[in-house]
Design a protein around this motif. Structure first.
Motif, PDB file in Angstrom:
ATOM      1  N   ALA A  16      10.495 -14.111   8.555  1.00 64.75           N
ATOM      2  CA  ALA A  16      10.897 -13.562   7.257  1.00 64.75           C
ATOM      3  C   ALA A  16       9.675 -13.388   6.365  1.00 64.75           C
ATOM      4  O   ALA A  16       9.534 -12.389   5.662  1.00 64.75           O
ATOM      5  CB  ALA A  16      11.930 -14.460   6.590  1.00 64.75           C
ATOM      6  N   LEU A  17       8.770 -14.381   6.408  1.00 69.74           N
ATOM      7  CA  LEU A  17       7.562 -14.288   5.587  1.00 69.74           C
ATOM      8  C   LEU A  17       6.686 -13.129   6.044  1.00 69.74           C
ATOM      9  O   LEU A  17       6.129 -12.389   5.226  1.00 69.74           O
ATOM     10  CB  LEU A  17       6.785 -15.605   5.630  1.00 69.74           C
ATOM     11  CG  LEU A  17       7.432 -16.759   4.861  1.00 69.74           C
ATOM     12  CD1 LEU A  17       6.625 -18.038   5.022  1.00 69.74           C
ATOM     13  CD2 LEU A  17       7.580 -16.415   3.386  1.00 69.74           C
ATOM     14  N   ALA A  18       6.567 -12.971   7.388  1.00 69.69           N
ATOM     15  CA  ALA A  18       5.759 -11.873   7.904  1.00 69.69           C
ATOM     16  C   ALA A  18       6.341 -10.534   7.455  1.00 69.69           C
ATOM     17  O   ALA A  18       5.613  -9.641   7.015  1.00 69.69           O
ATOM     18  CB  ALA A  18       5.709 -11.939   9.434  1.00 69.69           C
ATOM     19  N   LEU A  19       7.674 -10.443   7.524  1.00 72.76           N
ATOM     20  CA  LEU A  19       8.333  -9.207   7.111  1.00 72.76           C
ATOM     21  C   LEU A  19       8.104  -8.951   5.622  1.00 72.76           C
ATOM     22  O   LEU A  19       7.811  -7.822   5.203  1.00 72.76           O
ATOM     23  CB  LEU A  19       9.826  -9.316   7.423  1.00 72.76           C
ATOM     24  CG  LEU A  19      10.656  -8.047   7.307  1.00 72.76           C
ATOM     25  CD1 LEU A  19      10.036  -6.920   8.102  1.00 72.76           C
ATOM     26  CD2 LEU A  19      12.072  -8.305   7.805  1.00 72.76           C
ATOM     27  N   THR A  20       8.225 -10.021   4.815  1.00 72.77           N
ATOM     28  CA  THR A  20       7.974  -9.892   3.383  1.00 72.77           C
ATOM     29  C   THR A  20       6.556  -9.388   3.153  1.00 72.77           C
ATOM     30  O   THR A  20       6.324  -8.526   2.308  1.00 72.77           O
ATOM     31  CB  THR A  20       8.170 -11.251   2.670  1.00 72.77           C
ATOM     32  OG1 THR A  20       9.414 -11.805   3.099  1.00 72.77           O
ATOM     33  CG2 THR A  20       8.177 -11.089   1.176  1.00 72.77           C
ATOM     34  N   GLY A  21       5.628  -9.935   3.940  1.00 73.74           N
ATOM     35  CA  GLY A  21       4.230  -9.503   3.827  1.00 73.74           C
ATOM     36  C   GLY A  21       4.094  -8.012   4.090  1.00 73.74           C
ATOM     37  O   GLY A  21       3.442  -7.298   3.322  1.00 73.74           O
ATOM     38  N   PHE A  22       4.725  -7.539   5.153  1.00 71.38           N
ATOM     39  CA  PHE A  22       4.648  -6.107   5.471  1.00 71.38           C
ATOM     40  C   PHE A  22       5.257  -5.261   4.353  1.00 71.38           C
ATOM     41  O   PHE A  22       4.736  -4.201   4.008  1.00 71.38           O
ATOM     42  CB  PHE A  22       5.347  -5.805   6.801  1.00 71.38           C
ATOM     43  CG  PHE A  22       4.498  -6.104   8.000  1.00 71.38           C
ATOM     44  CD1 PHE A  22       3.294  -5.423   8.204  1.00 71.38           C
ATOM     45  CD2 PHE A  22       4.874  -7.063   8.931  1.00 71.38           C
ATOM     46  CE1 PHE A  22       2.504  -5.692   9.311  1.00 71.38           C
ATOM     47  CE2 PHE A  22       4.083  -7.345  10.032  1.00 71.38           C
ATOM     48  CZ  PHE A  22       2.892  -6.665  10.227  1.00 71.38           C
ATOM     49  N   VAL A  23       6.384  -5.743   3.797  1.00 70.22           N
ATOM     50  CA  VAL A  23       7.041  -4.975   2.735  1.00 70.22           C
ATOM     51  C   VAL A  23       6.180  -4.956   1.478  1.00 70.22           C
ATOM     52  O   VAL A  23       6.031  -3.911   0.826  1.00 70.22           O
ATOM     53  CB  VAL A  23       8.442  -5.546   2.437  1.00 70.22           C
ATOM     54  CG1 VAL A  23       9.015  -4.944   1.171  1.00 70.22           C
ATOM     55  CG2 VAL A  23       9.364  -5.270   3.605  1.00 70.22           C
ATOM     56  N   ILE A  24       5.573  -6.114   1.144  1.00 64.13           N
ATOM     57  CA  ILE A  24       4.675  -6.138  -0.010  1.00 64.13           C
ATOM     58  C   ILE A  24       3.518  -5.177   0.239  1.00 64.13           C
ATOM     59  O   ILE A  24       3.057  -4.472  -0.656  1.00 64.13           O
ATOM     60  CB  ILE A  24       4.185  -7.581  -0.293  1.00 64.13           C
ATOM     61  CG1 ILE A  24       5.364  -8.407  -0.823  1.00 64.13           C
ATOM     62  CG2 ILE A  24       3.046  -7.586  -1.301  1.00 64.13           C
ATOM     63  CD1 ILE A  24       5.053  -9.872  -1.033  1.00 64.13           C
ATOM     64  N   GLY A  25       3.078  -5.124   1.493  1.00 61.43           N
ATOM     65  CA  GLY A  25       2.049  -4.147   1.863  1.00 61.43           C
ATOM     66  C   GLY A  25       2.519  -2.728   1.585  1.00 61.43           C
ATOM     67  O   GLY A  25       1.759  -1.911   1.066  1.00 61.43           O
ATOM     68  N   GLY A  26       3.793  -2.445   1.896  1.00 59.32           N
ATOM     69  CA  GLY A  26       4.350  -1.125   1.622  1.00 59.32           C
ATOM     70  C   GLY A  26       4.366  -0.823   0.125  1.00 59.32           C
ATOM     71  O   GLY A  26       4.057   0.292  -0.298  1.00 59.32           O
ATOM     72  N   VAL A  27       4.716  -1.851  -0.682  1.00 59.59           N
ATOM     73  CA  VAL A  27       4.733  -1.666  -2.134  1.00 59.59           C
ATOM     74  C   VAL A  27       3.307  -1.409  -2.627  1.00 59.59           C
ATOM     75  O   VAL A  27       3.065  -0.518  -3.449  1.00 59.59           O
ATOM     76  CB  VAL A  27       5.342  -2.902  -2.836  1.00 59.59           C
ATOM     77  CG1 VAL A  27       5.222  -2.779  -4.343  1.00 59.59           C
ATOM     78  CG2 VAL A  27       6.799  -3.076  -2.434  1.00 59.59           C
TER      79      VAL A  27
END
Lengths: 707, 76
Positions: free
Chosen positions: A491-502
């Motif tokens: 979940a944290l890795a996914l959050t990281g990728f999404v923050i990267g998208g933002v």
């Protein structure tokens, strides 16, 4: 724009949503954003239309109908607006429909908790037509805050029917239906009176306009607009009348040739718009004073929550944590249903295989259907569907709660520093659901420049179709294991990728606003509505209907043919080499430069119609050329990928490219439709692709140097 | 010196005097209810301190610094 009675009204048969010729009355629903207008609409028509707890959700006008007393009534949902002085494209559409749409009755939906401000729009609409019903919604919410509204008194003052409602609980819907059904034009309706100078000028114009307009428009309304002399409004009036009003021989002599307003209108009077706005608000105040009782303040508890959600120390961390929790539930919850669905597909696949064999279907056809079509369909449904079916309702709950406007509030300064509109945060959030929807949502952004920025950057956040790819990559390769701990990490890795998208969204917006879309950021109106308890049951049903069924349909429509195509490509040989191998071989050098390989790049290209098919195509392609036995477990998948040269770098680059590459066909077509320009559409594809290529090449290069 | 909306501390309130004519979105702000005589309360701020949310005629509305700086308050 383009919103006319003909397109939505009495005879809009064929859409299947409005009634045919049997409708005896067309009612239009108007109101400020966020007053539960769409809930009222859904409640009346039973038509399922997505409603969200943020400003300006209704970007497309919806039409429906309802029955009352054996008769059918057409209902049009007009985009939310604070005023008839239009700012954004959707406010313009609202203004045009209210002023020129020719509805038989306009229902103005108000928030009982902010009646004074909501009356601003209602009183402006009363200047257009006396055929108005006031629906005072959210009575229950207001009551909780200690606010009561005397709807009978309100009706007496305004001269029109007033219906108290709590639409979310279904209260007042029958009463509103009845009010629409029995409506007759009121003998008296409230009129805002302005200063003496204004009234005198209005009277003089009204006399001329009475003859000139011949019922096409309300003379007083038209006179006020002439005094205000706002070019957009005058143009809209001209378009409605079919001639240039100010040049009409009866009117032109009365107007000052330089100022364009009546010659008798004093020059030093100041900005007429401001005088009119003040006049309307003074009327609102006195009406509210008589009819509204209770505290005007903000709830203590609400304020404490809001401060927690927006404070410097907690605002952004809470946002990231909320996302991570959402992803954790999604990753963890999707496991079991994925396995079950997969087993089901395997079993039915075996049945299908036996059935085909019994029919003595030739082997190539059997293989194409079972190993091509059925496997890919099975993969898309079992691996892609559960995360979508979990994530989307959760996200909708957050949206229903009213969190998204707070997120937009928190990120506003970031977007402004990037030269973009703070509301872009909302369209970005819509992109999490579907980028095509996000692109359409960009209509809520007032300035054309900022709207383009939001459109061009929307696909930089992963949509529902791409989340499962990221989840698959993460759980298959980056974070392995099945315990709760690894779910947290995933979940944290996914959050990281999404923050990267933002971050990519902000960077791209900044780049655009510094280069081809230069300009100053405008000030959008962002309302922060009170938190509302989400209707969880309805959210789940709605999400399942709206999203899951849609995704299933798309999976069947796109994944099945894609499966067939990929199987054929892998099994048809030209010159001793399969077509697939030839194609992936062609893309291999470029793929390797970007930290991936030819197969992955080919999968992204073939995934253009639907990103959901990217992972199954990759697996199919490897399986067709290697020794892949089956998909039984993530371990066997990992083995397959490792055998084909995957490392953590490959997985990271593929994840990055999942977020940063061209949008899917649906989104591209939507961009073309929204911008009306092939140039912007191509840029919308080129921009994220270029960003993805650069980032992937950097990661791959760095890995080579340091690895 | 007269004060502007931007000078309100969190929790503080004031009465609108006039809106600086140079503020681009003047008409828009007025249409939202920021007309002379209206009472406004500063509710909370974004993490960066800008924008801030104000209670205007019963609703919380976010205003950016440059807008809030142009909204004058009546002398107390």
């Amino acid at each position: 724009m383009g919103l006319t009675l003909r397109s939505v009204g009495k005879n809009a048969a064929g859409t299947g949503e409005t009634c045919g010729t049997g409708c005896c009355r067309v009612a239009a629903l108007a109101g400020n954003p966020n007053v539960g207008k769409s809930t009222v609409f859904n409640g009346l028509t039973g038509l399922h239309q997505h409603t969200g707890n943020w400003s300006g959700k209704t970007v497309l006008t919806a039409a429906g109908s309802f029955e009352y007393g054996g008769k059918s009534y057409a209902l049009v949902d007009i985009p939310g607006a604070y005023s008839l002085r239009a700012g954004s494209a959707e406010e313009e559409a609202a203004r045009d429909f209210i002023a020129f749409g020719g509805a038989d009755v306009i229902v103005v939906v108000c928030d009982a908790g902010a009646l004074e401000r909501n009356l601003n729009l209602a009183l402006q609409i009363l200047e257009v037509t006396p055929n108005v019903i006031l629906a005072v919604n959210l009575m229950d919410e207001a009551k909780k805050r200690g606010i009561t509204v005397d709807t009978q008194g309100l009706s007496r003052i305004l001269g029109i029917p007033v219906v108290p409602m709590a639409a979310r609980r279904g209260r007042g819907l029958e009463e509103l239906k009845r009010a629409i059904a029995v409506f007759s034009p009121p003998e008296y309706a409230y009129t805002v009176r302005y200063s003496q100078e204004v009234e005198e000028a209005v009277n003089r114009l009204e006399m001329v306009l009475e003859n000139l307009l011949d019922g096409a428009l309300n003379p007083r309304f038209t006179a006020l607009r002439l005094l205000e002399n706002e070019p957009g409004m005058i143009a809209a009036i001209d378009a409605h009348l079919g001639f240039e009003l100010k040049k009409h021989p009866l009117l032109a002599p009365l107007l000052d040739p330089v100022r364009g307003v009546p010659e008798t209108f004093p020059e030093g009077i100041g900005n007429v718009s401001n005088i009119l706005i003040e006049g309307v608000y003074r009327a609102c105040e006195s009406i509210a004073e008589e009819c509204v009782r209770g505290p005007a303040g903000y709830g203590e508890r609400q304020l404490r929550i809001d401060r927690f959600l927006t404070r410097r120390s907690t605002g952004l961390p809470v946002m990231a944590a909320l996302l991570a929790v959402l992803f954790f539930i999604t990753v963890k919850g999707a496991n079991a249903p994925s396995d079950a669905l997969y087993a089901l597909f395997e079993k039915t696949g075996a049945l299908l295989s036996r059935g085909l064999a019994a029919l003595s279907v030739p082997a190539p056809v059997h293989d194409a259907l079972v190993y091509g079509v059925w496997r890919v369909l099975g993969y898309v449904v079992s691996v892609m569907l559960p995360p979508m079916a979990i994530f989307f309702p959760l996200f909708t709950v957050l949206e229903d709660l009213g969190y998204l406007p707070r997120a937009a509030f928190n990120l506003d300064s970031g977007f402004r520093k990037a030269g973009a509109c703070g509301k872009q945060c909302l369209t970005m959030a819509m992109g999490f659901g579907c980028n095509a929807a996000g692109v359409v949502g960009c209509r809520i952004i007032d300035s054309k420049r900022e709207r383009l920025i939001a459109v061009l950057t929307n696909s930089l956040v992963p949509c529902n179709g791409r989340f499962p790819i990221l989840i698959a990559l993460i759980t298959m390769f980056l974070v392995t294991g099945s315990g709760a701990g690894s779910a947290v990490l995933a979940a944290l890795a996914l959050t990281g990728f999404v923050i990267g998208g933002v971050a990519a969204t902000l960077a791209a917006s900044r780049l655009l606003s510094r280069t081809i879309l230069r300009g100053q950021p405008s000030s959008p109106t962002l309302e922060l509505p009170p938190f509302r308890a989400p209707k969880v049951g309805e959210v789940v049903v709605r999400s399942l209907l709206d999203r899951t069924v849609f995704v299933l349909g798309r999976a069947a429509a796109v994944a099945a043919p894609a499966g067939l195509l990929i199987w054929l490509a892998a099994n048809v040989s030209i010159g001793g080499q399969s077509v697939l191998r030839a194609v992936t071989g062609f893309f291999d050098p470029l793929g390797r430069l970007l930290g991936m390989d030819g197969v992955i790049l080919t999968a992204f290209i073939l995934g253009l119609p639907a990103n959901e098919t990217v992972v199954p195509i990759i697996i199919m392609a490897y399986a067709a050329t290697g020794t892949f036995q089956g998909y039984e477990s993530p371990d066997s998948l990992r083995l397959l990928l490792t055998q084909n040269g995957w490392t953590a770098v490959t997985a990271v680059c593929t994840a990055v490219f999942t977020i940063l590459h061209w949008p899917c066909t649906t989104t591209l077509l939507t961009i073309k439709k929204e911008t009306g320009s092939l140039k912007w559409t191509l840029l919308a594809a080129a921009l994220p692709t270029a960003m993805g290529a650069v980032v992937c090449a950097l990661i791959a290069g760095a890995a080579k140097i340091f690895g | 010196m007269d004060t502007a909306l931007i000078d309100l501390a969190e929790g503080g309130s004031g009465v609108i005097g006039d809106i600086d004519v140079n503020v681009g979105s003047r008409g828009r702000l007025m249409d939202l209810g920021l007309t002379p005589g209206a009472r406004v309360t500063c509710l909370f701020s974004a993490p960066s301190g800008d924008p801030r949310a104000y209670l205007i005629r019963g609703s919380a509305i976010a205003l950016r610094r440059e807008d809030a700086a142009g909204v004058r308050l009546m002398g107390r």
